[in-house]
Scaffold this active site. Sequence first.
Site, mmCIF file in Angstrom:
data_model
loop_
_atom_site.group_PDB
_atom_site.id
_atom_site.type_symbol
_atom_site.label_atom_id
_atom_site.label_comp_id
_atom_site.label_asym_id
_atom_site.label_seq_id
_atom_site.Cartn_x
_atom_site.Cartn_y
_atom_site.Cartn_z
ATOM 1 C CE LYS A 28 -7.331 -10.231 -6.985
ATOM 2 N NZ LYS A 28 -6.896 -9.975 -5.687
ATOM 3 C CE LYS A 81 -3.926 -2.189 2.057
ATOM 4 N NZ LYS A 81 -4.746 -2.386 3.306
ATOM 5 C CE LYS A 86 -12.750 -0.569 -4.410
ATOM 6 N NZ LYS A 86 -13.248 0.891 -3.746
#
Length: 309
Positions: A190, A111, A193
């Site tokens: 994949k 992240k 979102k």
Amino acid sequence: MKRLFTGLQSSGQLHIGNYFGALKPFADMYAGYESFLMVADYHSLTSLKDAAQVRTNTIEVVKAYIAAGVDPAKAIIFKQSDVPAHTELAWVLECQVTVPFLMQAHAYKDKVAKGLEANAGLFNYPMLMAADILLYDADVVPVGADQRQHVEYAREAAAKFNLAYGETLKEPQELIAEEVAVVPGTDGQKMSKSYKNTIPLFATPEETTAAVMSIVTDSSGERPENVYQIHKLFRQDIDGLYAENKGKYKVLKEALAADINTYLAPMREKFNSLTDQDVQKILSDGAAKAAPIASAKLVGVRQKVGVTL
Ligand code: AMP
Ligand code: TRP
């Protein structure tokens, strides 16, 4: 019955990847356990700063699990923030592990590498998740492969606590459904979102059809692989259809859209029939069942660490 605990952090519109990767596997297995399904709303604050969004996501994810077949009478469905023992135990666990240990978390590193703010909540995330699990003496924790390390961290935190204070916390086991396929998105990557390549779960038939029509097909092969792989999830007997319609991508996409809409119709109907009040009732009933279990565990922890006089 063994105890199962899982948490979900919903970060927006659910798609068919979420359904086949998380909702359906849970709906298929939860009744074989004493199951806890927790919405990790405090975890979502590590990345979401929009209060309305946090609320909507919480409500939608509960509706989604029920629409996918989870009976709220057979599982304890609750949200993290309703049971304060979670954040309390998280603090105690944070005092057991080191900064270098938490720095090794893949999810954290990924992240931060993607440019997300490295807030202290994001850094401590695995210890809140460990608290979620350890408060309930969970035997199994079904998660996606990306969460395996976090369950290992929960085990490690339990082991460290037990070593320091004596046997108190049960070391949990992750349950990774290896056979769960990664659902490809409309571009073949994949479905996610963040890649804007999703087929939404709770959309109208028209929106679904539009998303299916946007699936990228290459003209080299005989079979539009991206269409076929998604189609297989919804219907097994499609090889004949694809053999008869070689190269007819539009026909095949229309067939896929129709099959998706047929398959999802009952779920969509259930989802739309649930009101926000229904969800609030389910969550408050769930919290009323979860809280005493969590509190009892926390009493033991507080005694062990010496804050209870
Ligand atoms: P996310 O919203 O990406 O954190 O995903 C929530 C859950 O859905 C996780 O358990 C993921 O493993 C699962 N999931 C998300 N995308 C996919 C996908 N494309 N294929 C299979 N499972 C997925
Ligand atoms: N971190 C998990 C995810 O992003 C969600 C989660 C929070 C969880 N607490 C948990 C999963 C406890 C299992 C057990 O998917």
